[in-house]
Design an enzyme around this catalytic site. Structure first.
Site, PDB file in Angstrom:
ATOM      1  CG  ASN A 114      41.255  -3.524 -16.933  1.00  0.00           C
ATOM      2  OD1 ASN A 114      40.157  -3.008 -17.096  1.00  0.00           O
ATOM      3  ND2 ASN A 114      42.156  -3.026 -16.111  1.00  0.00           N
ATOM      4  CG  HIS A 137      38.532   1.027 -21.114  1.00  0.00           C
ATOM      5  ND1 HIS A 137      38.412   2.279 -20.553  1.00  0.00           N
ATOM      6  CD2 HIS A 137      39.811   0.642 -20.924  1.00  0.00           C
ATOM      7  CE1 HIS A 137      39.589   2.652 -20.069  1.00  0.00           C
ATOM      8  NE2 HIS A 137      40.456   1.670 -20.275  1.00  0.00           N
ATOM      9  CG  HIS A 192      41.461   0.862 -11.525  1.00  0.00           C
ATOM     10  ND1 HIS A 192      42.444   1.581 -12.154  1.00  0.00           N
ATOM     11  CD2 HIS A 192      41.435   1.334 -10.255  1.00  0.00           C
ATOM     12  CE1 HIS A 192      42.981   2.447 -11.307  1.00  0.00           C
ATOM     13  NE2 HIS A 192      42.365   2.323 -10.143  1.00  0.00           N
ATOM     14  NE  ARG A 211      41.314   5.346 -13.121  1.00  0.00           N
ATOM     15  CZ  ARG A 211      42.450   6.019 -12.910  1.00  0.00           C
ATOM     16  NH1 ARG A 211      42.508   6.997 -12.024  1.00  0.00           N
ATOM     17  NH2 ARG A 211      43.526   5.743 -13.585  1.00  0.00           N
ATOM     18  NE  ARG A 255      38.940   8.516 -14.285  1.00  0.00           N
ATOM     19  CZ  ARG A 255      40.200   8.930 -14.484  1.00  0.00           C
ATOM     20  NH1 ARG A 255      40.869   8.482 -15.520  1.00  0.00           N
ATOM     21  NH2 ARG A 255      40.783   9.763 -13.661  1.00  0.00           N
ATOM     22  CD  GLU A 312      44.080  -2.336 -12.366  1.00  0.00           C
ATOM     23  OE1 GLU A 312      44.014  -1.102 -12.480  1.00  0.00           O
ATOM     24  OE2 GLU A 312      44.237  -3.095 -13.324  1.00  0.00           O
ATOM     25  CB  THR A 348      47.357   3.327 -13.896  1.00  0.00           C
ATOM     26  OG1 THR A 348      46.009   2.954 -13.644  1.00  0.00           O
ATOM     27  CG2 THR A 348      48.148   3.315 -12.621  1.00  0.00           C
ATOM     28  CD  GLU A 399      49.299  -5.906 -13.394  1.00  0.00           C
ATOM     29  OE1 GLU A 399      48.573  -6.590 -12.646  1.00  0.00           O
ATOM     30  OE2 GLU A 399      48.878  -5.230 -14.343  1.00  0.00           O
ATOM     31  CG  HIS A 456      49.211   0.475 -18.296  1.00  0.00           C
ATOM     32  ND1 HIS A 456      49.356   1.381 -19.316  1.00  0.00           N
ATOM     33  CD2 HIS A 456      48.286   0.983 -17.466  1.00  0.00           C
ATOM     34  CE1 HIS A 456      48.567   2.411 -19.095  1.00  0.00           C
ATOM     35  NE2 HIS A 456      47.895   2.198 -17.983  1.00  0.00           N
TER      36      HIS A 456
HETATM   37  N1  PXP Z   1      47.253  -3.496 -15.113  1.00  0.00           N
HETATM   38  C1  PXP Z   1      47.060  -2.383 -14.373  1.00  0.00           C
HETATM   39  C2  PXP Z   1      47.594  -2.359 -12.994  1.00  0.00           C
HETATM   40  C3  PXP Z   1      46.336  -1.280 -14.879  1.00  0.00           C
HETATM   41  O1  PXP Z   1      46.171  -0.175 -14.131  1.00  0.00           O
HETATM   42  C4  PXP Z   1      45.788  -1.382 -16.170  1.00  0.00           C
HETATM   43  C5  PXP Z   1      44.967  -0.253 -16.712  1.00  0.00           C
HETATM   44  O2  PXP Z   1      43.839  -0.054 -15.933  1.00  0.00           O
HETATM   45  C6  PXP Z   1      45.988  -2.571 -16.881  1.00  0.00           C
HETATM   46  C7  PXP Z   1      46.742  -3.595 -16.350  1.00  0.00           C
HETATM   47  C8  PXP Z   1      45.411  -2.756 -18.254  1.00  0.00           C
HETATM   48  O3  PXP Z   1      45.967  -1.825 -19.118  1.00  0.00           O
HETATM   49  P1  PXP Z   1      45.388  -1.682 -20.595  1.00  0.00           P
HETATM   50  O4  PXP Z   1      43.966  -1.262 -20.457  1.00  0.00           O
HETATM   51  O5  PXP Z   1      46.274  -0.665 -21.217  1.00  0.00           O
HETATM   52  O6  PXP Z   1      45.511  -3.048 -21.221  1.00  0.00           O
END
Ligand code: PXP
Length: 238
Positions: free
Chosen positions: A6, A9, A42, A44, A48, A69, A100, A150, A190
């Site tokens: 992901n 960030h 993602h 959003r 953001r 996402e 999330t 998921e 997550h």
């Molecule tokens: N899966 C989903 C559906 C998420 O919303 C997120 C966070 O955006 C992640 C995985 C990844 O989570 P993390 O950044 O905590 O590894």
């Protein structure tokens, strides 16, 4: 077990200055060149971190599976149908949340979710519903026609190394087995990090883990390549 990184960030850091560095596309390319199985972004509602241009360049300029996402809104459905990513993971979204929080309540909006999922599946997109590890949410997800769930690993991750860990882990395992029994493919993500990720190997046949924050955080100290390789070693170890 596959690893999707992901990349959100990297965009968070870029947006802190409103310029173009660090490049989301370049970061994704490093992950892909190292051999990760997919990139997750993602988009959003408030944009953001990831922006519209990011998802189009990830889709068009990268030879890799893109997992988009998004919330279950008309706007996002339209974008997904024009972008045609490999997969869409449908997540709940609250404007004020930091990340999330909690899974999608598919059970209470069964008809709406069926209507939302169908055009995406018909367009050839693999659809995944991000849910808490509860039997009623797994069953409701199955009824929507989505091919994947998921499982939200946030509660397990927070409970890791505490007296609550086992109970949270069992919820994940039971939900995964029930989903697989129904014929769903199971992803998870997550809050997973370099310590708590190993227990995911105790759940049979998890298809993919989506991990972001811990990898990007470690990359600040080690560089992205090392951070991704270390996570790949943990995820691909079997
Ligand atoms: N899966 C989903 C559906 C998420 O919303 C997120 C966070 O955006 C992640 C995985 C990844 O989570 P993390 O950044 O905590 O590894």
């Amino acid at each position: 077990m596959l690893l999707g990184v992901n990349i959100d960030h990297v965009a968070t850091l870029r947006n802190a200055r409103g310029e173009n560095e660090p490049s989301v596309l370049q970061a994704a390319k490093i992950c892909v060149d190292l051999g990760v199985n997919g990139i997750t972004a993602h988009l959003r509602e408030d944009r953001r971190h990831i922006k519209d241009d990011d998802v189009y360049s990830l889709k068009n300029d990268l030879k890799c599976r893109l997992n988009l996402e998004m919330a279950a809104t008309d706007e996002m459905q339209k974008i997904a149908l024009s972008l045609l990513p490999h997969a869409c993971c449908i997540v709940p979204e609250k404007r004020m949340e930091v990340t999330t929080e909690g899974g999608l309540d598919v059970f209470s909006q069964q008809k709406r979710m069926c209507d939302f999922v169908k055009p995406l599946v018909d367009a050839g997109i693999f659809v995944s519903l991000f849910i808490d590890p509860e039997e009623k949410q797994v069953e409701a997800s199955f009824k929507t026609g989505a091919q994947f769930i998921e499982l939200h690993t946030g509660s397990y991750s927070r409970a890791f190394a505490t007296s609550l860990e086992e109970a949270e882990f069992i919820k994940l395992k039971k939900s995964a087995l029930f989903a697989q029994h129904l014929g769903l493919q199971v992803n998870a993500g997550h809050g997973l990090n370099y310590l708590n990720v190993s227990r995911m190997h105790e759940i049979p046949d998890i298809h993919e883990l989506n991990i972001g924050h811990s990898i990007i955080s470690r990359a600040v100290f080690t560089g992205l390549e090392k951070a991704v390789c270390e996570m790949m070693n943990l995820v691909y170890k079997n």
